[in-house]
Design a protein around this motif. Structure first.
Motif, PDB file in Angstrom:
ATOM      1  N   PHE A  31     -13.047 -27.487 -43.200  1.00  0.00           N
ATOM      2  CA  PHE A  31     -13.291 -28.705 -42.726  1.00  0.00           C
ATOM      3  C   PHE A  31     -14.098 -28.722 -41.720  1.00  0.00           C
ATOM      4  CE2 PHE A  31      -8.598 -28.916 -44.540  1.00  0.00           C
ATOM      5  CZ  PHE A  31      -9.132 -29.801 -45.359  1.00  0.00           C
ATOM      6  N   LEU A  32     -14.276 -27.796 -40.787  1.00  0.00           N
ATOM      7  CA  LEU A  32     -15.461 -27.942 -39.887  1.00  0.00           C
ATOM      8  C   LEU A  32     -16.866 -28.173 -40.595  1.00  0.00           C
ATOM      9  CD1 LEU A  32     -14.424 -25.374 -37.369  1.00  0.00           C
ATOM     10  CD2 LEU A  32     -14.873 -27.628 -36.885  1.00  0.00           C
ATOM     11  N   ALA A  33     -17.190 -27.319 -41.850  1.00  0.00           N
ATOM     12  CA  ALA A  33     -18.392 -27.627 -42.409  1.00  0.00           C
ATOM     13  C   ALA A  33     -18.434 -28.809 -42.832  1.00  0.00           C
ATOM     14  CB  ALA A  33     -18.307 -26.382 -43.607  1.00  0.00           C
ATOM     15  N   MET A  34     -17.342 -29.412 -43.392  1.00  0.00           N
ATOM     16  CA  MET A  34     -17.325 -30.845 -43.638  1.00  0.00           C
ATOM     17  C   MET A  34     -17.866 -31.758 -42.775  1.00  0.00           C
ATOM     18  SD  MET A  34     -13.933 -30.953 -46.103  1.00  0.00           S
ATOM     19  CE  MET A  34     -13.995 -32.622 -46.532  1.00  0.00           C
ATOM     20  N   ALA A  91     -21.143 -40.769 -33.889  1.00  0.00           N
ATOM     21  CA  ALA A  91     -20.596 -39.865 -34.730  1.00  0.00           C
ATOM     22  C   ALA A  91     -21.116 -38.599 -34.650  1.00  0.00           C
ATOM     23  CB  ALA A  91     -20.738 -40.310 -36.210  1.00  0.00           C
ATOM     24  N   VAL A  92     -22.202 -38.126 -34.529  1.00  0.00           N
ATOM     25  CA  VAL A  92     -23.082 -37.228 -34.309  1.00  0.00           C
ATOM     26  C   VAL A  92     -22.729 -36.329 -33.134  1.00  0.00           C
ATOM     27  CG1 VAL A  92     -25.411 -35.985 -33.579  1.00  0.00           C
ATOM     28  CG2 VAL A  92     -25.094 -37.799 -35.457  1.00  0.00           C
ATOM     29  N   TRP A  93     -22.351 -37.350 -31.729  1.00  0.00           N
ATOM     30  CA  TRP A  93     -21.961 -36.665 -30.384  1.00  0.00           C
ATOM     31  C   TRP A  93     -20.412 -36.288 -30.825  1.00  0.00           C
ATOM     32  CZ3 TRP A  93     -18.036 -39.023 -27.183  1.00  0.00           C
ATOM     33  CH2 TRP A  93     -18.190 -38.487 -25.835  1.00  0.00           C
ATOM     34  N   VAL A  94     -19.684 -36.875 -31.217  1.00  0.00           N
ATOM     35  CA  VAL A  94     -18.291 -36.567 -31.424  1.00  0.00           C
ATOM     36  C   VAL A  94     -18.202 -35.246 -32.501  1.00  0.00           C
ATOM     37  CG1 VAL A  94     -15.947 -37.319 -32.671  1.00  0.00           C
ATOM     38  CG2 VAL A  94     -17.281 -38.727 -30.979  1.00  0.00           C
ATOM     39  N   GLY A  95     -19.010 -35.218 -33.472  1.00  0.00           N
ATOM     40  CA  GLY A  95     -18.896 -34.306 -34.541  1.00  0.00           C
ATOM     41  C   GLY A  95     -19.287 -33.047 -33.854  1.00  0.00           C
ATOM     42  N   ILE A  96     -20.398 -32.953 -33.009  1.00  0.00           N
ATOM     43  CA  ILE A  96     -20.932 -31.761 -32.450  1.00  0.00           C
ATOM     44  C   ILE A  96     -19.705 -31.481 -31.549  1.00  0.00           C
ATOM     45  CG2 ILE A  96     -22.434 -30.682 -30.652  1.00  0.00           C
ATOM     46  CD1 ILE A  96     -24.701 -32.777 -32.151  1.00  0.00           C
ATOM     47  N   GLY A  97     -19.294 -32.151 -30.696  1.00  0.00           N
ATOM     48  CA  GLY A  97     -18.361 -31.530 -29.710  1.00  0.00           C
ATOM     49  C   GLY A  97     -17.269 -31.242 -30.234  1.00  0.00           C
ATOM     50  N   ALA A  98     -16.569 -32.046 -31.002  1.00  0.00           N
ATOM     51  CA  ALA A  98     -15.327 -31.472 -31.926  1.00  0.00           C
ATOM     52  C   ALA A  98     -15.439 -29.937 -32.627  1.00  0.00           C
ATOM     53  CB  ALA A  98     -14.755 -32.347 -32.913  1.00  0.00           C
ATOM     54  N   SER A  99     -16.477 -29.959 -33.215  1.00  0.00           N
ATOM     55  CA  SER A  99     -16.987 -28.731 -33.930  1.00  0.00           C
ATOM     56  C   SER A  99     -17.053 -27.514 -33.095  1.00  0.00           C
ATOM     57  CB  SER A  99     -18.183 -28.884 -34.800  1.00  0.00           C
ATOM     58  OG  SER A  99     -18.152 -29.967 -35.867  1.00  0.00           O
ATOM     59  N   LEU A 100     -17.702 -27.827 -31.989  1.00  0.00           N
ATOM     60  CA  LEU A 100     -17.870 -26.760 -30.829  1.00  0.00           C
ATOM     61  C   LEU A 100     -16.824 -26.351 -30.133  1.00  0.00           C
ATOM     62  CD1 LEU A 100     -21.522 -27.179 -29.608  1.00  0.00           C
ATOM     63  CD2 LEU A 100     -20.853 -25.654 -31.381  1.00  0.00           C
ATOM     64  N   THR A 101     -15.764 -27.197 -29.949  1.00  0.00           N
ATOM     65  CA  THR A 101     -14.826 -27.101 -29.500  1.00  0.00           C
ATOM     66  C   THR A 101     -13.658 -26.203 -30.243  1.00  0.00           C
ATOM     67  OG1 THR A 101     -14.762 -29.137 -28.116  1.00  0.00           O
ATOM     68  CG2 THR A 101     -12.540 -28.064 -28.136  1.00  0.00           C
ATOM     69  N   VAL A 102     -13.428 -26.503 -31.389  1.00  0.00           N
ATOM     70  CA  VAL A 102     -12.580 -25.849 -32.390  1.00  0.00           C
ATOM     71  C   VAL A 102     -13.290 -24.335 -32.504  1.00  0.00           C
ATOM     72  CG1 VAL A 102     -11.690 -25.568 -34.517  1.00  0.00           C
ATOM     73  CG2 VAL A 102     -11.854 -27.775 -33.621  1.00  0.00           C
ATOM     74  N   GLY A 155     -21.451 -33.802 -42.457  1.00  0.00           N
ATOM     75  CA  GLY A 155     -21.385 -35.380 -42.193  1.00  0.00           C
ATOM     76  C   GLY A 155     -22.449 -35.433 -41.200  1.00  0.00           C
ATOM     77  N   VAL A 156     -22.526 -34.753 -40.022  1.00  0.00           N
ATOM     78  CA  VAL A 156     -23.299 -35.031 -39.047  1.00  0.00           C
ATOM     79  C   VAL A 156     -24.893 -34.888 -39.659  1.00  0.00           C
ATOM     80  CG1 VAL A 156     -24.109 -33.837 -36.778  1.00  0.00           C
ATOM     81  CG2 VAL A 156     -21.901 -34.194 -37.301  1.00  0.00           C
ATOM     82  N   VAL A 157     -25.026 -33.937 -40.383  1.00  0.00           N
ATOM     83  CA  VAL A 157     -26.594 -33.455 -40.749  1.00  0.00           C
ATOM     84  C   VAL A 157     -26.909 -34.742 -41.780  1.00  0.00           C
ATOM     85  CG1 VAL A 157     -27.921 -31.989 -42.418  1.00  0.00           C
ATOM     86  CG2 VAL A 157     -26.497 -31.068 -40.701  1.00  0.00           C
ATOM     87  N   GLY A 158     -25.842 -35.133 -42.599  1.00  0.00           N
ATOM     88  CA  GLY A 158     -26.123 -36.294 -43.426  1.00  0.00           C
ATOM     89  C   GLY A 158     -26.605 -37.630 -42.570  1.00  0.00           C
TER      90      GLY A 158
END
Length: 104
Positions: free
Chosen positions: A89-92, A60-71, A96-99
């Motif tokens: 939604f990016l902030a969300m 989840a962290v890997w995907v979250g970082i990758g998806a956020s940075l891509t957008v 989630g990743v930080v959580g």
């Protein structure tokens, strides 16, 4: 160390996703090469991190970082329009990743 590797590999996920888009269906050489190298290194790092971190959290962290940075990159370069809703939604996703990191 696993967290550092995971974050770096999340960044590489954004690199390979962006390179894949720029490869135009793998018809352009250099974006295709960047895609392949970044994909292999990103996956290898994810596998390494998963030896010490829970699979669900690491993925989840890997995907979250990758998806956020891509957008974010797409919006910064003008390839994708920015909007208040997208930023929210990016902030969300980032929250989630930080959580997940906080509770691991």
């Amino acid at each position: 160390m696993a967290w550092v590797v995971l974050v770096l590999c999340g960044v590489l996920e954004a690199v390979w996703a962006t390179a894949m888009g720029r490869s135009e269906g793998f018809t352009r050489l250099w974006p295709t090469v960047v895609f392949g190298v970044a994909l292999v290194v990103s996956m290898a790092g994810l596998a390494y991190a998963m030896r010490e971190l829970p699979v669900g959290t690491a993925y989840a962290v890997w995907v979250g970082i990758g998806a956020s940075l891509t957008v974010v990159y797409a919006m910064a370069t003008g390839a994708e329009p920015a909007s208040a809703a997208k930023v929210l939604f990016l902030a969300m996703i980032i929250g989630g990743v930080v959580g997940l990191k906080a509770v691991s």
